[in-house]
Design an enzyme around this catalytic site. Structure first.
Site, short mmCIF file in Angstrom:
data_model
loop_
_atom_site.label_atom_id
_atom_site.label_comp_id
_atom_site.label_asym_id
_atom_site.label_seq_id
_atom_site.Cartn_x
_atom_site.Cartn_y
_atom_site.Cartn_z
N ASP A 55 -5.41 38.08 8.97
CA ASP A 55 -5.34 38.65 10.32
C ASP A 55 -6.76 38.86 10.83
O ASP A 55 -7.73 38.78 10.07
CB ASP A 55 -4.51 39.95 10.38
CG ASP A 55 -5.00 41.00 9.41
OD1 ASP A 55 -6.21 41.24 9.37
OD2 ASP A 55 -4.17 41.59 8.69
N LYS A 68 -1.91 36.98 13.50
CA LYS A 68 -0.56 37.37 13.09
C LYS A 68 0.02 38.39 14.05
O LYS A 68 -0.70 39.14 14.69
CB LYS A 68 -0.58 37.87 11.64
CG LYS A 68 -0.46 39.34 11.38
CD LYS A 68 -0.45 39.68 9.90
CE LYS A 68 -0.70 41.16 9.71
NZ LYS A 68 -0.81 41.59 8.32
N THR A 101 5.38 43.21 1.14
CA THR A 101 6.59 42.37 1.06
C THR A 101 6.22 40.88 1.02
O THR A 101 7.11 40.03 1.00
CB THR A 101 7.45 42.60 2.31
OG1 THR A 101 6.65 42.25 3.46
CG2 THR A 101 7.89 44.05 2.43
C1 R5P Z 1 -2.29 44.86 6.55
O1 R5P Z 1 -3.04 45.37 7.34
C2 R5P Z 1 -2.66 44.68 5.12
O2 R5P Z 1 -4.00 44.32 4.99
C3 R5P Z 1 -1.78 43.65 4.44
O3 R5P Z 1 -1.92 42.41 5.12
C4 R5P Z 1 -0.35 44.07 4.50
O4 R5P Z 1 -0.20 45.37 3.99
C5 R5P Z 1 0.52 43.12 3.70
O5 R5P Z 1 1.85 43.51 3.86
P1 R5P Z 1 3.04 42.47 3.68
O6 R5P Z 1 2.80 41.78 2.36
O7 R5P Z 1 4.26 43.35 3.68
O8 R5P Z 1 3.02 41.53 4.82
#
Ligand code: R5P
Length: 322
Positions: free
Chosen positions: A173, A196, A229
């Site tokens: 991101d 994203k 997740t």
């Molecule tokens: C978001 O800001 C974090 O850096 C991670 O990208 C996020 O926690 C990942 O979460 P998930 O695997 O549920 O998409």
């Protein structure tokens, strides 16, 4: 007359990640300190240290793994007990710092849980904190106490050093481009990032929309702090493959792996997913053919030794300057 415990390092482990604590204690050549942890019938946590800690330099290692509230409370209670037993200095060692993702108000009437966590550690009696790859670096400033924020970057870059071919480090991101650039510098790679979108009404719903940077015909390495997740890394991997990436790998320090992460990773176009053991990895996850787990124990052991010896941790403390 000589003070008995002065300059005595004592390492204690909560119940969250005993394997990591054992590894750290072996590297430090210090036995884990005795502590009786239990619960009352109603679920309240009890803790009692089994030998004197008076005047000792105490480290309490606990990762905030699931059940997260229990593990946080257990660590706070241990710290409280140490403080009341006259430990000379108490360091909370928190490889994965829970509640860090809510580090600002993004919407009205939201909490800032990362600040609340810092206050809880202060109140319990922690004199300093150590953590690895904090979700955001400014969390260090949420307490007035010294906060050593380590990074797994050297562990990951060393692991990837043998990767051959054109390499692009991808931030999943826009907020992690700086971090991706640091990795790219160490790996002599290009940088790209994925735009994203996260639906505000569904916490774990993620879609990768666009990629900015060179990825076609290249090895792509997505770098993130957390796999929750796995929606973020998997949607990024799918997009990168779609844009012609040769192979896609994902690196993340903290393997939360909340459902349906394992299924998503199993079915994702990911050559490899590399994580560390800041959090205990379940047998099911460890059995994934494309999951590699690197140990954070040497980094923690070196840091605790430096804190104890009052030597510089700047060689290890590779946060913003790397
Ligand atoms: C978001 O800001 C974090 O850096 C991670 O990208 C996020 O926690 C990942 O979460 P998930 O695997 O549920 O998409």
């Amino acid at each position: 007359m000589e003070a008995q415990n002065r300059k005595r390092l004592m390492l204690f482990s909560g119940s969250a990640n005993p394997i990591l604590a054992q590894e750290v204690s072996e590297l430090l050549e210090v036995e884990l300190g005795g502590v009786e942890l239990g619960t009352f019938a109603d679920g309240e946590i009890s803790a009692r240290f089994t030998s004197s800690v008076r005047g000792a330099d105490c480290f309490v290692l606990q990762s905030h793994s699931n059940p997260i509230n229990f593990h946080i409370m257990e660590q706070l209670i241990m710290i409280d007990a140490l403080q009341r037993a006259s430990a000379k200095r108490i360091t909370a060692v928190v490889p994965y710092f829970g509640y860090a993702r809510q580090d600002k108000k993004s919407m009205p009437r939201e909490p800032i849980t990362a600040r609340l966590m810092a206050d809880l550690f202060d109140t319990a009696g922690a004199d300093r904190l150590v953590s690895v790859d904090l979700h955001s670096p400014q969390i260090q400033g949420f307490t007035r106490k010294p906060f050593d924020s380590l990074t797994a970057l050297p562990i990951f870059t060393q692991y990837l050093a043998t990767l051959e071919g054109p390499l692009t480090v991808v931030s999943p991101d826009s907020g992690r481009v700086k971090q991706a650039s640091r990795y790219a510098r160490h790996l002599d790679a290009e940088v790209a990032f994925v735009h994203k979108r996260r639906r505000v009404d569904v916490a774990d719903d993620v879609s990768a929309l666009q990629v900015v940077g060179e990825v076609e015909g290249r090895h792509c390495v997505i770098v993130d702090d957390i796999i929750g997740t796995a929606g973020t890394i998997v949607s990024a991997a799918e997009l990168l493959k779609d844009r012609g990436a040769l192979a896609v790998r994902a690196l993340a320090t903290h393997a939360l792996l909340s459902p349906p992460a394992i299924d998503r990773i199993k079915n994702a176009p990911l050559e490899e997913t590399v994580v560390t053991n800041t959090l205990p990895v379940s047998e099911e996850a460890a059995g994934l053919p494309n999951l590699t787990i690197l140990s954070i124990a040497p980094l923690l052991a070196d840091t605790l030794k430096a804190i104890f010896m009052d030597t510089s941790v700047s060689q290890i403390f590779m946060g913003e300057n790397v």
